[in-house]
Design a protein around this motif. Structure first.
Motif, PDB file in Angstrom:
ATOM      1  N   GLU A   1      -7.773   9.709   1.609  1.00 22.75           N
ATOM      2  CA  GLU A   1      -7.019   8.940   0.829  1.00 22.75           C
ATOM      3  C   GLU A   1      -7.358   7.511   1.320  1.00 22.75           C
ATOM      4  O   GLU A   1      -6.401   6.766   2.120  1.00 22.75           O
ATOM      5  N   PRO A   2      -8.371   7.101   1.120  1.00 23.78           N
ATOM      6  CA  PRO A   2      -8.940   5.755   1.730  1.00 23.78           C
ATOM      7  C   PRO A   2      -8.100   4.575   1.700  1.00 23.78           C
ATOM      8  O   PRO A   2      -8.171   3.559   2.419  1.00 23.78           O
ATOM      9  N   VAL A   3      -7.392   4.565   0.543  1.00 26.67           N
ATOM     10  CA  VAL A   3      -6.261   3.530   0.239  1.00 26.67           C
ATOM     11  C   VAL A   3      -5.052   3.921  -0.106  1.00 26.67           C
ATOM     12  O   VAL A   3      -4.886   4.878  -0.946  1.00 26.67           O
ATOM     13  N   PHE A   4      -4.027   3.660   0.734  1.00 30.42           N
ATOM     14  CA  PHE A   4      -2.772   4.277   0.497  1.00 30.42           C
ATOM     15  C   PHE A   4      -1.584   3.445   0.674  1.00 30.42           C
ATOM     16  O   PHE A   4      -1.866   2.330   1.472  1.00 30.42           O
ATOM     17  N   TYR A   5      -0.302   3.813   0.192  1.00 29.46           N
ATOM     18  CA  TYR A   5       0.630   2.756   0.500  1.00 29.46           C
ATOM     19  C   TYR A   5       1.572   3.263   1.635  1.00 29.46           C
ATOM     20  O   TYR A   5       1.979   4.540   1.388  1.00 29.46           O
ATOM     21  N   SER A   6       1.829   2.310   2.491  1.00 33.55           N
ATOM     22  CA  SER A   6       2.833   2.894   3.747  1.00 33.55           C
ATOM     23  C   SER A   6       4.235   2.253   3.474  1.00 33.55           C
ATOM     24  O   SER A   6       4.291   1.083   3.363  1.00 33.55           O
TER      25      SER A   6
END
Length: 787
Positions: free
Chosen positions: A67-72
């Motif tokens: 998941e190389p781009v994710f929302y934290s």
């Protein structure tokens, strides 16, 4: 210092962090992006946790792979973890504004804000977090003191300070390198570089740490007021020191240089800008270098083989520094603000969102750094790391940091080669961006200090090297374990590490460069063994009829037990491991890379066929083992037996990739056949290039505009683009300089290219977005590069 509504617009308003269980139904979806689910890993992401502080790349490995781009939701940021995505973000400073790079990661409470206001704290934009159009004019105005030629003036001072500090503990047998040297020397160097008067240095040292905690840390509410007082004092005192500097504007130092530039460009270099840069410059030049060297010493001493090698051969130090910065740098992450709706790594991200770009993760991305977790001081693309950022906002002080680190390592390896890490637990000050151990305890036996027997070694100096690493620094010693004749005029060599240790992993299609004797001749040979064998490299070498000194030397000279030097491995002929169908075509010695590719396709269960052509079976290497491994999938075409490969009969559809390596005539025939195939189906590895020495009578001069650097360089008729870039101190990787290897590839933004390499495919050339700087040229008067 407190966040404004506009700054928080990118933050998800839903209180995910308050959820007791991160993967509950409420926490599983971000209401700001209704179509984007928040995974369990993403919901639990916490850059202040011990896992992130100890090893950021390992902490986000799951993201890099899945998941190389994710929302934290805990941080309120989108997190980006892969190399290509992060480099693209650095390249586009309009879509991805640096304006939040120094924004407080933890909002300050009203009481602390009031304290800061009472000091008149008014930190302005600096080179780190300033948008265009203001940024580049200021950067160009203030850049000159950071060029290698100007930094040479500081080298004696750095050497003197380094020796003085080592002198203090050389005979004690135990030291904390951070407390007793690495914290203070970079700060003192930073203050000297800025031009701070000696009498003001001690107080500025005390204040600098507070600024770091205030910006990147997570001070508890009860600590915020104390930190705010320290930051306020730092701000006021920095202003007083700056006023003192104005009294001697001709003095040495970057701040005095800025004061003089202010007289020439008052609208560009303003009072408030100088005040802010005074404060930010101390932190930037100090802490990153201190942490980087502490990380490097810890890393090198944890790898005794690498430590021993740089002790025995100090010329390896410059590239070792680059690998330390890549593998365990002092800047774990940077931040950017998205200014318009954009797509990153296949994820739609809205304007106003905030990004945490984890550069330390990018530096461990297997897609760019082969065997990325391996610490390899001879890695040929180590300097591709993004620890210093990239593009127009790349750290201006990168070469000052490199100089200091090289000198520190030179001093330690010369005077304390017997140093070792003491038993200890490493701790880190929790923050998102700057990272280094608080202590590095080392031990040694003072009786073994080399200088006790040889005082002359104290006078030795290794030249500081800034820029492209020397070929020698990348050379890896290996031993010829076996030489085996596998066909007429073909020998296979098995090469192993001198100490029997592991060698860097490689992927099918990779090659190594072999240094052939003392002549300086270097030749590329594809790896043909099993990539799973980490203890050996295997190559097969054909004795060429018209050998230029490489193959004849291999055949006539190399015997079992002999040592030689190699570089690599590197790979510009990769197998698409997600492909559905592959056709492998080899002619003669071209079987070497193709054999490894076919082996891998078989392991992955890819549908494939292997075609191998040669004049006679006696001239065809590896044919027996290929038959045993591939069975009916192997088609052998032997001219003497009247069988030839009919390229027109190959079944090539949109799901098929054709990989070929062999003589020029075979590849030309394939190129012709490929005109009827789907675009970009053919991938080729060449034996040789047709690039010759430039003839000025047949060439024309042109200009190269470097968009990210703001420079325009002339390229003479007898000069390559690569030469022009090097003269302008622009680092570009290179190796073969014949258009064969692809290491000097640069991105083209405008202009038509006269392609002369044998790396790019037909479709890639037609896009006019890439070129090889070593050989290709402009068709017109100007090209624009993304450098």
């Amino acid at each position: 210092m407190s966040e404004t509504p506009s700054q928080t617009s990118g933050r998800c308003p839903f209180p995910h962090a308050a959820q007791a269980v991160p993967n509950t139904q409420d926490a599983a979806r971000c209401p700001m992006h209704a179509n984007h689910a928040v995974s369990t890993h993403a919901a639990a992401f916490d850059p202040f946790s011990d896992g992130y502080q100890q090893d950021p790349p390992e902490y986000v490995r799951w993201a890099r792979e899945q998941e190389p781009v994710f929302y934290s939701p805990q941080l309120g940021y989108w997190v980006v973890t892969r190399y290509d995505d992060i480099k693209a973000i650095f390249r586009d400073n309009l879509t991805f504004s640096p304006s939040i790079a120094l924004e407080k990661i933890t909002p300050t409470g009203p009481e602390a804000n009031a304290v800061l206001a009472s000091y008149g704290y008014a930190m302005n934009r600096t080179l780190v977090n300033e948008d265009e159009p203001a940024h580049m004019p200021r950067r160009r105005a203030l850049m000159e003191p950071f060029t290698p030629e100007h930094l040479k003036h500081h080298e004696p001072m750095v050497r003197r300070l380094t020796r003085e500090y080592v002198d203090r503990f050389i005979d004690s047998g135990r030291a904390d390198l951070v407390d007793q040297m690495l914290w203070e020397v970079p700060l003192t160097v930073a203050l000297h570089f800025l031009g701070v008067p000696e009498e003001d240095m001690d107080l500025l040292r005390q204040y600098s740490i507070a600024h770091t905690v205030n910006t990147w840390g997570r001070p508890r509410p009860e600590e915020q007021v104390a930190v705010a007082h320290a930051v306020g004092n730092f701000w006021q005192f920095a202003g007083k020191v700056l006023d003192k500097m104005r009294q001697q504007p001709d003095g040495p130092g970057w701040m005095q240089y800025g004061i003089r530039k202010q007289q020439e460009q008052p609208d560009v270099v303003t009072d408030s800008y100088l005040h802010s840069m005074m404060m930010a410059g101390i932190v930037a030049a100090h802490e990153t270098t201190a942490n980087a060297t502490a990380n490097a010493m810890k890393l090198l001493l944890q790898h005794p083989r690498a430590w021993r090698e740089i002790c025995e051969d100090p010329s390896l130090i410059p590239n070792a520094v680059e690998e330390c910065l890549r593998h365990n740098g002092s800047v774990a992450a940077w931040r950017r603000l998205v200014t318009k709706d954009v797509r990153i790594g296949g994820i739609e991200i809205a304007a106003g969102a905030k990004l945490l770009i984890v550069t330390s993760s990018a530096n461990h991305d297997e897609r760019h750094f082969a065997d990325a977790d391996l610490f390899d001081i001879r890695r040929d693309n180590a300097s591709d790391h993004v620890t210093f950022g990239y593009g127009s906002h790349q750290c201006m002080g990168k070469n000052l940091a490199r100089m200091e680190m090289q000198i520190f390592l030179e001093e330690f390896t010369r005077r304390l080669p017997h140093m070792r890490l003491a038993e200890q637990q490493f701790s880190y000050v929790p923050n998102t961006s700057f990272r280094g151990p608080e202590h590095v305890w080392v031990e040694w036996d003072p009786k073994q200090n080399p200088e006790r027997a040889n005082r002359a070694l104290l006078d030795a100096e290794v030249p500081v090297r800034i820029g492209e690493p020397s070929a020698h620094a990348l050379s890896r010693p290996v031993v010829v374990e076996r030489v085996e004749r596998v066909a007429q005029d073909i020998v296979r060599l098995r090469l192993v590490a001198p100490d029997g240790g592991v060698l860097p992993r490689w992927a099918p299609g990779a090659h190594i460069d072999v240094e052939c004797g003392e002549s300086g001749v270097s030749r590329q040979y594809s790896l043909c063994g099993d990539p799973a064998d980490t203890h050996a490299f295997e190559i097969a070498v054909l004795r060429e009829t018209d050998s230029r000194g490489g193959s004849a030397w291999v055949h006539d000279t190399l015997r079992e037990g002999m040592r030689l030097k190699i570089r690599g491995p590197r790979n510009h002929f990769r197998l698409d491991e997600e492909g559905r169908r592959a056709i492998f075509i080899a002619g003669g010695i071209g079987i070497t890379p193709v054999s490894a590719m076919a082996r891998r396709a078989r392991e992955l269960g890819i549908d494939y066929e292997l075609h191998y052509s040669g004049r006679a079976r006696a001239n065809m290497a590896l044919i027996d083992e290929l038959t045993q491994l591939h069975g009916e999938r192997l088609c052998v075409h032997v001219s003497e037996e009247g069988t030839r490969n009919d390229f027109g009969a190959l079944r090539v559809d949109a799901l098929t990739r054709v990989y070929a390596c062999g003589p020029a005539r075979m590849l030309e025939a394939l190129e012709a056949a490929s005109a009827a195939w789907p675009e970009d189906a053919l991938r080729v590895e060449h034996f040789a290039a047709s690039v010759g020495k430039l003839d000025p009578a047949d060439e024309h001069a042109f200009e190269v505009e470097l968009k990210d650097s703001g420079l325009v360089l002339p390229v003479a008729a007898d000069q390559t683009v690569l030469d022009a870039l090097r003269r302008a101190n622009i680092d570009v990787q290179s190796d073969c300089e014949e258009g064969l290897c692809g290491s000097c590839e640069v991105r083209v933004l405008a202009g038509e290219i006269d392609h002369r390499d044998v790396v790019l495919t037909r479709a890639e050339r037609d896009t006019q977005t890439r070129m090889m700087a070593c050989c290709s040229r402009a068709k017109g008067q100007r090209i624009v590069l993304e450098l």
